[in-house]
Scaffold this motif. Sequence first.
Motif, PDB file in Angstrom:
ATOM      1  N   TYR A 145      -0.447  -3.276   0.373  1.00 37.96           N
ATOM      2  CA  TYR A 145      -1.195  -2.212  -0.068  1.00 37.96           C
ATOM      3  C   TYR A 145      -2.602  -2.748  -0.485  1.00 37.96           C
TER       4      TYR A 145
ATOM      5  N   PHE B 131       0.390   8.776  -3.103  1.00 36.92           N
ATOM      6  CA  PHE B 131       0.036   8.503  -4.456  1.00 36.92           C
ATOM      7  C   PHE B 131      -1.003   9.492  -4.956  1.00 36.92           C
ATOM      8  N   GLY B 132      -0.765   9.923  -6.346  1.00 42.56           N
ATOM      9  CA  GLY B 132      -2.013  10.694  -7.157  1.00 42.56           C
ATOM     10  C   GLY B 132      -2.881   9.742  -7.362  1.00 42.56           C
ATOM     11  N   GLN B 133      -4.027  10.211  -7.975  1.00 48.19           N
ATOM     12  CA  GLN B 133      -4.980   9.286  -8.562  1.00 48.19           C
ATOM     13  C   GLN B 133      -4.810   8.741  -9.882  1.00 48.19           C
TER      14      GLN B 133
ATOM     15  N   LYS C 147      -9.910   1.785  -9.922  1.00 48.73           N
ATOM     16  CA  LYS C 147      -9.826   3.204 -10.500  1.00 48.73           C
ATOM     17  C   LYS C 147      -9.316   4.183  -9.332  1.00 48.73           C
ATOM     18  N   LYS C 148      -8.724   3.591  -8.169  1.00 50.47           N
ATOM     19  CA  LYS C 148      -8.059   4.207  -7.282  1.00 50.47           C
ATOM     20  C   LYS C 148      -6.672   3.998  -7.060  1.00 50.47           C
ATOM     21  N   PRO C 149      -6.006   4.934  -6.180  1.00 50.96           N
ATOM     22  CA  PRO C 149      -4.494   4.516  -6.143  1.00 50.96           C
ATOM     23  C   PRO C 149      -4.262   3.693  -4.847  1.00 50.96           C
ATOM     24  N   PRO C 150      -3.031   2.970  -4.814  1.00 49.72           N
ATOM     25  CA  PRO C 150      -2.975   2.036  -3.550  1.00 49.72           C
ATOM     26  C   PRO C 150      -2.959   2.768  -2.373  1.00 49.72           C
TER      27      PRO C 150
ATOM     28  N   GLU D  50      -5.363   8.044 -16.691  1.00 44.72           N
ATOM     29  CA  GLU D  50      -5.680   6.783 -17.534  1.00 44.72           C
ATOM     30  C   GLU D  50      -5.508   7.302 -19.127  1.00 44.72           C
TER      31      GLU D  50
ATOM     32  N   LEU E  74      11.984   4.453   2.361  1.00 45.58           N
ATOM     33  CA  LEU E  74      11.479   5.018   0.831  1.00 45.58           C
ATOM     34  C   LEU E  74      12.064   6.385   0.506  1.00 45.58           C
TER      35      LEU E  74
ATOM     36  N   GLN F  78       0.870   1.547 -14.285  1.00 47.00           N
ATOM     37  CA  GLN F  78       0.211   0.251 -13.982  1.00 47.00           C
ATOM     38  C   GLN F  78      -1.057  -0.227 -14.960  1.00 47.00           C
TER      39      GLN F  78
ATOM     40  N   TYR G 267       4.914   5.873 -12.079  1.00 48.63           N
ATOM     41  CA  TYR G 267       4.686   4.380 -12.006  1.00 48.63           C
ATOM     42  C   TYR G 267       3.524   4.291 -13.263  1.00 48.63           C
TER      43      TYR G 267
ATOM     44  N   LEU H 209       4.863   6.878   0.930  1.00 47.45           N
ATOM     45  CA  LEU H 209       4.660   7.105  -0.227  1.00 47.45           C
ATOM     46  C   LEU H 209       3.135   7.834  -0.549  1.00 47.45           C
TER      47      LEU H 209
ATOM     48  N   ILE I 102       0.803   6.866 -12.628  1.00 49.80           N
ATOM     49  CA  ILE I 102       0.773   7.336 -11.239  1.00 49.80           C
ATOM     50  C   ILE I 102       2.026   8.208 -10.874  1.00 49.80           C
TER      51      ILE I 102
END
Lengths: 113, 114
Positions: free
Chosen positions: B35, A103-105, B40-43, A108, B98, A38, A36, A101, A89
């Motif tokens: 969510y 998620f990775g961090q 600066k963090k993931p959902p 940037e 998903l 963002q 993704y 899901l 991401i």
Amino acid sequence: KNQVEQSPQSLIILEGKNCTLQCNYTVSPFSNLRWYKQDTGRGPVSLTIMTFSENTKSNGRYTATLDADTKQSSLHITASQLSDSASYICVVSAGNQGGKLIFGQGTELSVKP
Amino acid sequence: DTEVTQTPKHLVMGMTNKKSLKCEQHMGHRAMYWYKQKAKKPPELMFVYSYEKLSINESVPSRFSPECPNSSLLNLHLHALQPEDSALYLCASSQGELMNTEAFFGQGTRLTVV
């Protein structure tokens, strides 16, 4: 423990250059892997989604690869543009809990003129 | 139409206020998600609705109350929030589970609790 790790944490490149972002995962059972994009303060936008049997998938200047054996993925961006500046991401869908899901961090990316 | 629409875009509320976040999709998706994302963090997943029924609650405090009035709408009711609840709240939807389908995210509601 299901985890998705991305590298580098941040990256600065010049406009027009290529770059590659990395993603390693330890999600089991694996269902699919997504990348993704963002923009700050906005919702994530899907770039690619790959299942176990897919090795490469492209979306314009974005090309994602998946090695299910080594549990690694990469996102290659070609001929970067200023608008590519965003957080990228890597997200892995677990093959249980309805495909939750993980998620990775995020990486940037900053593209400079 | 591949849009997930969230309103409002920005919300500032006091700790004693009651407010609601709204999410709408017209893609015929039967799964919808809330969510929470800090800077600066993931959902982080909060709730999942599948066929208008709550299927996953990730141990979210009761000051957050989800509601799915119909298959196109998802609300998040907020009451007695704390400043640490300030975050970007994202809604997402998918055709089904998903494991096999794409997830579409809304643009988010930027919530500030004062």
